[in-house]
Design a protein around this motif. Structure first.
Motif, mmCIF file in Angstrom:
data_model
loop_
_atom_site.group_PDB
_atom_site.id
_atom_site.type_symbol
_atom_site.label_atom_id
_atom_site.label_comp_id
_atom_site.label_asym_id
_atom_site.label_seq_id
_atom_site.Cartn_x
_atom_site.Cartn_y
_atom_site.Cartn_z
ATOM 1 N N GLN A 219 -7.713 -1.261 3.159
ATOM 2 C CA GLN A 219 -7.196 -0.372 4.195
ATOM 3 C C GLN A 219 -6.056 0.504 3.699
ATOM 4 O OE1 GLN A 219 -6.428 -3.404 7.210
ATOM 5 N NE2 GLN A 219 -8.315 -2.857 8.277
ATOM 6 N N GLU A 220 -5.703 0.340 2.419
ATOM 7 C CA GLU A 220 -4.562 1.068 1.868
ATOM 8 C C GLU A 220 -4.953 2.127 0.845
ATOM 9 O OE1 GLU A 220 -1.654 0.701 3.025
ATOM 10 O OE2 GLU A 220 -1.512 -1.276 3.927
ATOM 11 N N LEU B 233 2.401 1.670 -3.465
ATOM 12 C CA LEU B 233 1.468 2.207 -4.448
ATOM 13 C C LEU B 233 1.317 3.711 -4.266
ATOM 14 C CD1 LEU B 233 -0.615 1.777 -6.710
ATOM 15 C CD2 LEU B 233 -2.329 1.377 -4.936
ATOM 16 N N ARG B 234 1.182 4.157 -3.032
ATOM 17 C CA ARG B 234 1.043 5.598 -2.795
ATOM 18 C C ARG B 234 2.285 6.350 -3.250
ATOM 19 N NH1 ARG B 234 -1.468 3.444 1.816
ATOM 20 N NH2 ARG B 234 0.412 3.632 3.081
ATOM 21 N N ARG B 235 3.458 5.770 -3.038
ATOM 22 C CA ARG B 235 4.689 6.423 -3.476
ATOM 23 C C ARG B 235 4.776 6.483 -4.999
ATOM 24 N NH1 ARG B 235 9.774 4.406 0.276
ATOM 25 N NH2 ARG B 235 9.038 5.236 2.274
ATOM 26 N N LEU B 236 4.364 5.407 -5.661
ATOM 27 C CA LEU B 236 4.379 5.393 -7.119
ATOM 28 C C LEU B 236 3.461 6.472 -7.680
ATOM 29 C CD1 LEU B 236 4.309 1.535 -7.791
ATOM 30 C CD2 LEU B 236 6.185 3.081 -8.342
ATOM 31 N N VAL B 237 2.271 6.601 -7.081
ATOM 32 C CA VAL B 237 1.323 7.613 -7.537
ATOM 33 C C VAL B 237 1.859 9.014 -7.248
ATOM 34 C CG1 VAL B 237 -0.991 8.569 -7.169
ATOM 35 C CG2 VAL B 237 -0.671 6.089 -7.357
ATOM 36 N N GLY C 150 0.813 -1.205 0.000
ATOM 37 C CA GLY C 150 0.000 0.000 0.000
ATOM 38 C C GLY C 150 0.850 1.259 0.000
ATOM 39 N N GLU C 151 1.905 1.271 0.803
ATOM 40 C CA GLU C 151 2.801 2.423 0.834
ATOM 41 C C GLU C 151 3.512 2.572 -0.501
ATOM 42 O OE1 GLU C 151 6.624 4.135 3.424
ATOM 43 O OE2 GLU C 151 5.773 2.164 3.872
#
Length: 336
Positions: free
Chosen positions: A120-121, A19-23, A16-17
């Motif tokens: 939850q991510e 994915l958020r960093r990639l975005v 999840g972290e």
């Protein structure tokens, strides 16, 4: 993509972290299916799958969601800065989300949705919901950080794909935005085009397992097990090369027929890649023995993840669905 992937996903980063960093890093998303670069899209999915299959599960869902909202003419949803998306379309007996209109005129959902990967991510989700007496589901978009939503991972006992954290999500009169007309989600060309892309994640996961055998076989000359590792490597090559050829062929077909029914192509590549991945897992672990499964945590986790992820296939039901689609199409399609 490779440099950015490893920069955003250092060791210890959760899917999840990552994915958020990639975005947040603004890395290019895979091209949309059927836009002339479907193979490039699948290569990117395979690359993420080779790196981390739980991340691939979330990343593929995010990319699929953005392609869906573009296809169904809801581009404003994709423009939300920093949003991470999931697609939850599993329909499980006893777990259905109902769509209704609240007293304020706002569309709302209530009910239970199962098999919600990354719940939850991610910040947003597309999910299927049902109006009363409807024959087909309505796709809706929901922002997940609002009242009326509860999540539980208590039923998620997985060892493989543990980090994808599939949850059961409960909705209680939560406001949503409709995406397309009722039935548009399953009836659009992109439904099967996107479904085929999951196989690229599986293929990338199998390639990582195969690389472990290739590395071992390259340094095993003169050792007693060398001929068996070489034989296994040959088997693995046939499985991966054959399924890769089908993926390339399907990608070309989809790009040449962007409005066509890609059901046969999707089912064919999914079944072929699933079979190839199972064969790769079997051959590599037989050839290398228990050592990498017991002493190499990265290999062991990836092997467990792959075994679970390919079960997203429906096995013999998908074989039957492919057979039915072939019969409906008329003449047998095989040619050389």
């Amino acid at each position: 993509m490779t440099a950015g992937l490893y920069h955003c996903c250092p060791p210890g980063t959760t899917p999840g972290e990552a994915l958020r960093r990639l975005v947040a890093a603004g890395l290019p998303l895979p091209p949309r299916p059927a836009g002339g670069a479907t193979l490039q899209r699948w290569r990117m999915l395979a690359q993420v799958g080779e790196h981390d299959l739980s991340l691939a599960k979330l990343y593929e869902g995010h990319a699929d969601a953005l392609a869906i909202v573009q296809e169904l003419a809801a581009p404003a949803l994709a423009a939300q800065a920093g949003a991470t998306w999931a697609v939850w379309a599993a329909e499980v007996p006893g777990a259905r989300v109902q769509l209704h209109q609240g007293a304020d005129g706002q569309l709302r959902i209530s009910g239970t949705k199962a098999w919600c990967s990354g719940a939850q991510e991610v910040s947003h989700a597309l999910l299927t919901a049902w109006r009363a007496h409807a024959q087909q589901p309505q796709l809706v978009a929901v922002e997940l950080r609002q009242p009326g939503i509860s999540m539980s991972c208590s039923e998620w006992m997985a060892v493989g794909m543990a980090a994808s954290a599939s949850a059961t999500v409960q909705f209680d009169a939560v406001p949503v935005t409709p995406v397309g007309a009722p039935g548009a989600y399953v009836n659009r060309p992109g439904f099967w085009q996107g479904g085929a892309g999951v196989a690229a994640c599986w293929w990338g996961g199998a390639r990582r397992i195969a690389r472990a055998l290739h590395t071992a076989a390259a340094t095993s000359d003169g050792r007693p097990g060398a001929p068996y590792q070489q034989a296994a490597l040959g088997q693995v090559d046939v499985a991966l090369a054959g399924s890769a050829a089908l993926l390339r062929e399907a990608a070309r077909w989809i790009d040449a027929h962007p409005e066509g029914d890609a059901r046969c192509q999707a089912l064919r590549v999914r079944q072929a890649v699933e079979a190839a991945a199972r064969h790769v897992l079997d051959e590599v672990t037989r050839a290398l023995g228990a050592t990498p499964l017991c002493r190499d945590s990265g290999f062991a986790r990836h092997a467990a993840d792959l075994a679970v992820f390919i079960r997203q296939s429906h096995g013999a039901r998908d074989d039957a669905a492919l057979g039915q689609a072939l019969l409906a199409a008329g003449e047998a399609p095989w040619a050389l």
